[in-house]
Design an enzyme around this catalytic site. Structure first.
Site, PDB file in Angstrom:
ATOM      1  N   CYS A 118     -19.384  -2.709 -19.024  1.00  0.00           N
ATOM      2  CA  CYS A 118     -19.434  -2.606 -17.565  1.00  0.00           C
ATOM      3  C   CYS A 118     -20.680  -3.280 -17.006  1.00  0.00           C
ATOM      4  O   CYS A 118     -21.795  -2.997 -17.458  1.00  0.00           O
ATOM      5  CB  CYS A 118     -19.402  -1.137 -17.143  1.00  0.00           C
ATOM      6  N   GLU A 153       0.821  -1.208   0.000  1.00  0.00           N
ATOM      7  CA  GLU A 153       0.000   0.000   0.000  1.00  0.00           C
ATOM      8  C   GLU A 153       0.856   1.259   0.000  1.00  0.00           C
ATOM      9  O   GLU A 153       0.536   2.248  -0.667  1.00  0.00           O
ATOM     10  CB  GLU A 153      -0.944  -0.006   1.214  1.00  0.00           C
ATOM     11  N   TYR A 193      -6.879   5.662   4.503  1.00  0.00           N
ATOM     12  CA  TYR A 193      -7.000   4.631   3.467  1.00  0.00           C
ATOM     13  C   TYR A 193      -6.099   3.427   3.753  1.00  0.00           C
ATOM     14  O   TYR A 193      -6.552   2.273   3.721  1.00  0.00           O
ATOM     15  CB  TYR A 193      -6.679   5.216   2.090  1.00  0.00           C
ATOM     16  N   TYR A 205       8.535  10.769  -4.214  1.00  0.00           N
ATOM     17  CA  TYR A 205       7.789  10.988  -2.966  1.00  0.00           C
ATOM     18  C   TYR A 205       8.512  10.298  -1.810  1.00  0.00           C
ATOM     19  O   TYR A 205       7.985   9.401  -1.145  1.00  0.00           O
ATOM     20  CB  TYR A 205       6.350  10.481  -3.076  1.00  0.00           C
ATOM     21  N   CYS A 241     -17.452   1.558 -20.560  1.00  0.00           N
ATOM     22  CA  CYS A 241     -18.833   1.602 -20.061  1.00  0.00           C
ATOM     23  C   CYS A 241     -19.735   0.549 -20.708  1.00  0.00           C
ATOM     24  O   CYS A 241     -20.599  -0.028 -20.044  1.00  0.00           O
ATOM     25  CB  CYS A 241     -19.429   2.994 -20.282  1.00  0.00           C
ATOM     26  N   ASP A 252     -10.014   5.302  -1.753  1.00  0.00           N
ATOM     27  CA  ASP A 252      -8.936   5.996  -2.455  1.00  0.00           C
ATOM     28  C   ASP A 252      -9.486   6.619  -3.735  1.00  0.00           C
ATOM     29  O   ASP A 252     -10.708   6.682  -3.934  1.00  0.00           O
ATOM     30  CB  ASP A 252      -7.782   5.031  -2.766  1.00  0.00           C
ATOM     31  N   CYS A 278     -13.601   1.081 -14.507  1.00  0.00           N
ATOM     32  CA  CYS A 278     -14.096   2.468 -14.443  1.00  0.00           C
ATOM     33  C   CYS A 278     -12.899   3.411 -14.367  1.00  0.00           C
ATOM     34  O   CYS A 278     -12.675   4.110 -13.379  1.00  0.00           O
ATOM     35  CB  CYS A 278     -15.007   2.633 -13.225  1.00  0.00           C
TER      36      CYS A 278
END
Length: 339
Positions: free
Chosen positions: A199, A36, A117, A81, A196, A135, A189
């Site tokens: 979906c 994560e 999260y 990061y 779509c 998230d 998505c």
């Protein structure tokens, strides 16, 4: 207790289309937590490679805790990061000091760098705690399917989406649902050009019905990108080079770099420099860095070098964690030397 049709549909989709990832299905909180942290702001393919290297280098959280910060930062190099790596290391030491891996959301939130999260993801996947992990993927899926235009980066929006996700969460398999939502947003998505027509939620999707797929979710624009100019000088003296560790309170904290000059200041050795490249663009979340690279190849070390620099053998620079921008300088230098 009956499930919402949305929940059943997403979980069924996940059973067929869910990604096979090495940390899934093993229930190891260390492996899940590591994944994560790495996957924040990182593509899954790149992140998986880093996760494997971390697990091979630090098989247990104790191994990670006992490592030096330089070892951790070096292994993290290229992911960006870098505060994530520092928090990861600090949290590992917290867990070792605690004597066990926290097994619930409330305790997990106390670990360095672990937000809502990540705590929810670990708690649900490793310990079966019924808490929704929300998230960017989850925001997008819920905003589109339920037609919610509340900005996702507001306090009201975060509360609204978290409450909705929690209401949809099946208490008997919260980890499965959370992973299903992540994958559904990442594969089905998607942010742009979602599939779509293929979906399973198309018939009940508000965004599809109202032509709002490209407009949801809504996010307030708050980010200001500022320019920062940096001039780097690679010093070379009898096979050695000078580097320093960047201090706290700025970008790339704890990483190493050659002499750097900003705010219009020029190197004091201006007349002896070889220009390698200028106007090198390096984009961070809040900054656009424009860099200039120079080489100073000298038989005598500069006398004006600040005391926080150390001299190392050039062949050992790969042993130090460097910002990606400095890696570019090294690559340019290698090409220049070959010519």
């Amino acid at each position: 207790m009956s499930r919402h049709p949305f929940t059943d549909t997403v979980v069924r989709w996940f059973a067929t289309h869910g990604r096979e990832l090495p940390w899934r299905g093993i229930g190891d909180p260390y492996a899940i937590w590591l994944s994560e942290v790495i996957l924040q702001q990182t593509r899954i393919a790149q992140g998986t490679d880093y996760w494997i290297r971390f697990i091979q280098t630090f098989p247990t959280i104790g191994d990670l805790a006992r490592a030096s910060q330089d070892q951790v930062m070096r292994l993290w190099q290229g992911l960006g990061y870098y505060s994530r790596a520092r928090h990861l290391h600090q949290a590992a030491r917290q867990v070792v000091e605690l004597g066990y891996f926290p097994d619930n959301y409330k305790q997990l939130r106390q670990l360095s760098g672990v937000g809502d999260y990540t705590a929810a993801a670990i708690a649900s996947m490793a310990f079966g705690e019924p808490v929704a992990a929300v998230d960017g993927n989850v925001f997008r899926v819920l905003a589109r399917h339920f037609g919610i235009d509340t900005p996702i980066n507001t306090t009201r929006g975060k509360r609204q989406f978290t409450e909705l996700a929690q209401s949809l969460l099946p208490v008997d398999e919260p980890g499965t649902f959370n992973q299903a939502m992540m994958d559904f947003g990442a594969l089905q998505c998607t942010p742009s050009a979602p599939a779509c027509r293929q979906c399973p939620l198309e018939a009940s999707c508000a965004a599809c019905a109202q032509g709002l797929v490209g407009k949801l979710p809504v996010k307030n624009k708050t980010l200001q990108i500022k320019r920062r100019d940096i001039t780097y000088v690679y010093l070379r003296c009898h096979g050695k080079t000078a580097i320093r560790q960047r201090p706290a309170g700025d970008i790339w904290q704890g990483l190493w770099e050659p002499p750097a000059f900003e705010d219009g200041h020029l190197p004091p050795w201006q007349g002896r420099l070889t220009l390698l490249k200028q106007n090198v663009l390096h984009v961070l979340t809040h900054r656009r860095i424009v860099a200039t690279f120079y080489l100073l190849d000298s038989d005598t070390p500069p006398t004006t070098l600040p005391p926080d620099y150390i001299w190392i053998d050039e062949s050992e620079i790969d042993h130090y964690a460097l910002p990606r921008l400095v890696e570019k300088l090294i690559e340019l230098l290698t090409k220049h030397t070959k010519h």
